[in-house]
Design a protein around this motif. Sequence first.
Motif, mmCIF file in Angstrom:
data_model
loop_
_atom_site.group_PDB
_atom_site.id
_atom_site.type_symbol
_atom_site.label_atom_id
_atom_site.label_comp_id
_atom_site.label_asym_id
_atom_site.label_seq_id
_atom_site.Cartn_x
_atom_site.Cartn_y
_atom_site.Cartn_z
ATOM 1 N N TRP A 150 -6.090 -2.083 6.999
ATOM 2 C CA TRP A 150 -7.107 -1.762 5.991
ATOM 3 C C TRP A 150 -7.149 -0.258 5.731
ATOM 4 O O TRP A 150 -7.301 0.180 4.576
ATOM 5 N N VAL A 151 -6.989 0.566 6.766
ATOM 6 C CA VAL A 151 -6.997 2.023 6.585
ATOM 7 C C VAL A 151 -5.806 2.447 5.725
ATOM 8 O O VAL A 151 -5.949 3.285 4.823
ATOM 9 N N LEU A 199 -6.726 1.563 2.215
ATOM 10 C CA LEU A 199 -7.730 2.466 1.659
ATOM 11 C C LEU A 199 -7.149 3.841 1.340
ATOM 12 O O LEU A 199 -7.510 4.450 0.329
ATOM 13 N N PHE A 213 -11.879 0.915 -3.667
ATOM 14 C CA PHE A 213 -12.407 1.488 -2.438
ATOM 15 C C PHE A 213 -13.870 1.101 -2.257
ATOM 16 O O PHE A 213 -14.289 0.679 -1.187
ATOM 17 N N SER A 221 0.831 -1.203 0.000
ATOM 18 C CA SER A 221 0.000 0.000 0.000
ATOM 19 C C SER A 221 0.866 1.252 0.000
ATOM 20 O O SER A 221 0.616 2.198 -0.748
ATOM 21 N N PHE A 276 -14.311 -2.491 -1.236
ATOM 22 C CA PHE A 276 -14.042 -2.661 0.189
ATOM 23 C C PHE A 276 -15.255 -2.243 1.008
ATOM 24 O O PHE A 276 -15.692 -2.959 1.916
ATOM 25 N N VAL A 277 -15.807 -1.084 0.706
ATOM 26 C CA VAL A 277 -16.951 -0.567 1.461
ATOM 27 C C VAL A 277 -18.119 -1.536 1.377
ATOM 28 O O VAL A 277 -18.752 -1.866 2.390
ATOM 29 N N CYS A 302 -5.496 3.486 -1.886
ATOM 30 C CA CYS A 302 -6.494 3.472 -2.966
ATOM 31 C C CYS A 302 -6.866 4.906 -3.350
ATOM 32 O O CYS A 302 -6.929 5.239 -4.534
ATOM 33 N N PRO A 362 -1.930 -0.624 -4.368
ATOM 34 C CA PRO A 362 -3.110 -0.972 -3.578
ATOM 35 C C PRO A 362 -3.890 -2.167 -4.122
ATOM 36 O O PRO A 362 -4.479 -2.922 -3.352
ATOM 37 N N PHE A 399 -4.718 -5.235 -1.881
ATOM 38 C CA PHE A 399 -6.113 -5.614 -1.675
ATOM 39 C C PHE A 399 -6.319 -7.107 -1.963
ATOM 40 O O PHE A 399 -6.947 -7.822 -1.176
#
Length: 103
Positions: free
Chosen positions: A78-79, A82, A94, A50, A97-98, A85, A55, A59
Amino acid sequence: EPDGKTHDLLIQRYIDGDNIEVALRRLTEMEDAGFSPSLKTAEDLVSKLSEVGYPKLAFDLANAFERESVRRISSETWVTLLASCAQNSYVGLFLTFVLKHVL
């Protein structure tokens, strides 16, 4: 033939030395030998990928790890992913992921 702990240590060394390509190759060798990385190794590799602008690869690695393990990648990792991303304009990643983790 190296055991799982030895593979983990080698991967950590390559991550610490910013040698991501060799770390990924070692991860493949580890999995081919029937071992799984430790949670720390998986998180460190995802974070490093990342941080250096990969990313999508991070991921995919995080998802594969969670799919094959009872352990979960930390929220902090994860943050980091993101944020990468967002910085690298991976809006679709992104949103994926959400949809998977938030909704």
